[in-house]
Design a protein around this motif. Structure first.
Motif, mmCIF file in Angstrom:
data_model
loop_
_atom_site.group_PDB
_atom_site.id
_atom_site.type_symbol
_atom_site.label_atom_id
_atom_site.label_comp_id
_atom_site.label_asym_id
_atom_site.label_seq_id
_atom_site.Cartn_x
_atom_site.Cartn_y
_atom_site.Cartn_z
ATOM 1 N N SER A 98 -48.486 0.173 41.951
ATOM 2 C CA SER A 98 -47.948 1.138 42.817
ATOM 3 C C SER A 98 -46.847 0.432 43.326
ATOM 4 O O SER A 98 -46.030 1.447 44.250
ATOM 5 C CB SER A 98 -49.012 1.760 43.457
ATOM 6 O OG SER A 98 -49.697 1.169 44.399
ATOM 7 N N LEU A 99 -47.048 -0.141 43.594
ATOM 8 C CA LEU A 99 -45.078 -1.054 44.560
ATOM 9 C C LEU A 99 -44.484 -0.965 43.816
ATOM 10 O O LEU A 99 -42.960 -0.607 44.975
ATOM 11 C CB LEU A 99 -46.006 -2.306 45.539
ATOM 12 C CG LEU A 99 -47.112 -2.759 46.514
ATOM 13 C CD1 LEU A 99 -46.936 -4.409 46.627
ATOM 14 C CD2 LEU A 99 -46.432 -1.262 47.519
ATOM 15 N N LYS A 100 -44.199 -0.663 42.657
ATOM 16 C CA LYS A 100 -43.281 -0.915 41.777
ATOM 17 C C LYS A 100 -42.014 0.846 42.525
ATOM 18 O O LYS A 100 -41.301 0.427 42.105
ATOM 19 C CB LYS A 100 -43.242 -1.294 40.529
ATOM 20 C CG LYS A 100 -43.683 -2.120 40.115
ATOM 21 C CD LYS A 100 -43.752 -2.325 38.464
ATOM 22 C CE LYS A 100 -42.700 -1.952 37.558
ATOM 23 N NZ LYS A 100 -43.384 -1.830 36.055
ATOM 24 N N THR A 101 -42.235 1.611 42.457
ATOM 25 C CA THR A 101 -42.040 2.253 42.960
ATOM 26 C C THR A 101 -42.248 3.942 43.915
ATOM 27 O O THR A 101 -41.679 4.558 44.022
ATOM 28 C CB THR A 101 -42.298 3.808 42.152
ATOM 29 O OG1 THR A 101 -44.557 3.978 41.709
ATOM 30 C CG2 THR A 101 -42.045 3.111 39.877
ATOM 31 N N ILE A 102 -43.645 3.045 44.530
ATOM 32 C CA ILE A 102 -43.717 3.623 45.951
ATOM 33 C C ILE A 102 -43.792 2.761 47.245
ATOM 34 O O ILE A 102 -44.333 1.391 46.957
ATOM 35 C CB ILE A 102 -44.937 4.465 46.361
ATOM 36 C CG1 ILE A 102 -45.906 3.834 45.891
ATOM 37 C CG2 ILE A 102 -45.029 5.799 45.765
ATOM 38 C CD1 ILE A 102 -47.930 4.647 45.811
ATOM 39 N N PRO A 103 -43.441 3.218 48.117
ATOM 40 C CA PRO A 103 -43.525 2.127 49.380
ATOM 41 C C PRO A 103 -44.599 1.322 49.981
ATOM 42 O O PRO A 103 -45.423 1.960 49.706
ATOM 43 C CB PRO A 103 -42.500 3.160 50.561
ATOM 44 C CG PRO A 103 -42.152 4.035 50.235
ATOM 45 C CD PRO A 103 -43.316 4.348 48.618
ATOM 46 N N LEU A 104 -44.348 0.243 50.606
ATOM 47 C CA LEU A 104 -45.661 -0.741 50.787
ATOM 48 C C LEU A 104 -46.597 0.181 52.003
ATOM 49 O O LEU A 104 -48.240 0.452 51.695
ATOM 50 C CB LEU A 104 -45.366 -1.424 52.017
ATOM 51 C CG LEU A 104 -46.067 -2.213 51.659
ATOM 52 C CD1 LEU A 104 -47.316 -3.343 51.044
ATOM 53 C CD2 LEU A 104 -45.534 -4.229 53.053
ATOM 54 N N GLY A 105 -45.959 1.089 52.947
ATOM 55 C CA GLY A 105 -47.259 1.678 53.791
ATOM 56 C C GLY A 105 -47.802 2.586 53.146
ATOM 57 O O GLY A 105 -48.872 2.929 53.425
#
Length: 306
Positions: A98-105
């Protein structure tokens, strides 16, 4: 009269009730900062390779440290460990994807819906629902709603799968309460590594064995897997399920701070307000939770402290 000095046993007794909360706080800080640091490996070995290195090295470290082969297991224990490790492995893999395409928070906020759902299911008093509602408000305010339509649906889907895996990790972890925390995490992490390694090898191949990459990965493994998962087991055994779930609401806020420090992400006033709401919910959960009786603690299916 001169006051007698406190004995070491008395000091330990006073601090014992706070140990699970301190353990959970340290676990969340370590996990968020370690995860933000791990993103530096994405350009080199990809998300799958990073997850494989993180979990694989953590399994080696924990196995050497806790020597889980000394623990005698029943057939039922093996099944529980397999379920726990599989949930842990899929949680790490899908979250990193998921972190590949959306921000960490944002990924953390979506992922948190799993333990938040557990907290809601096990809530009993009105004040607990108020704390959960306050935590949910903070999470909603952390989401970039103005740009939600532009979010990558694949990334959001992976974060939602991670949310389910996180809830299962909590449930399965509590069922291992009769096994010492260190060995149970080491065995679970080993199963998780077996789940993730094929994906990492397919993504990065022999790059996973490069000395420079391994050096960074060791730091990531300790900070974002070995240490937080071990502390999680301590926390899960010392607090009610609803408290554990609500306190985890602080993780997106900690992740946002980690993003500021390591990823240079800017926080808006709305996001700072969200952090305040989440901290208030966490404090309220601690202050309004009644201690469990030994009989309840000894019966995990009724009131597991996860």
């Amino acid at each position: 009269m001169t006051a007698l000095p406190l004995r070491p046993a008395s000091i330990r007794a006073r601090w014992t009730p706070f140990v699970p909360y301190l353990a959970l706080g340290a676990a969340m800080i370590s996990l968020c900062f370690g995860t933000s640091f791990a993103k530096q490996l994405f350009p080199l070995v990809g998300a799958q390779g990073t997850a494989a290195l993180r979990v694989g090295l953590a399994a080696i470290i924990l196995t050497a440290l806790f020597r889980p082969w000394r623990v005698r297991l029943t057939r039922a224990d093996i099944g529980r460990l397999a379920a726990f490790g599989a949930a842990m492995g899929l949680l790490n893999l899908t979250f990193y994807l998921s972190l590949k395409t959306i921000p960490l928070g944002l990924a953390l906020a979506i992922e948190f819906t799993g333990p938040l759902a557990l907290a809601l299911v096990h809530a009993r008093r009105p004040v607990h629902f108020a704390c959960i509602g306050l935590a949910a408000l903070g999470l909603v305010l952390l989401l970039p709603l103005n740009g939600a339509a532009a979010l990558d649906p694949v990334g959001v889907g992976f974060a939602l799968i991670a949310a389910v895996c996180w809830a299962l990790y909590i449930i399965f972890g509590k069922r291992l309460g009769h096994i010492p925390a260190g060995p149970s995490v080491a065995m679970g992490m080993t199963v998780a590594a077996l789940v993730i390694l094929p994906f990492g090898a397919a993504e990065a191949g022999l790059k996973l064995l490069h000395p420079a990459i391994l050096a960074v990965a060791v730091v990531v493994a300790i900070a974002s897997s070995a240490l937080p998962y071990s502390l999680d087991m301590i926390a899960m055994r010392g607090m009610p399920k609803r408290t554990f779930g609500v306190l985890l609401s602080a993780e997106p806020a900690i992740g946002a701070v980690a993003g500021v420090i390591f990823l240079h992400e800017l926080l808006t006033g709305q996001q700072w307000f969200a952090i305040a709401a989440i901290v208030a919910a966490s404090a309220g959960a601690i202050l309004t939770t009644r201690p469990e009786t030994p009989a309840v603690v000894a019966t995990p299916p009724v009131q597991p402290p996860a």
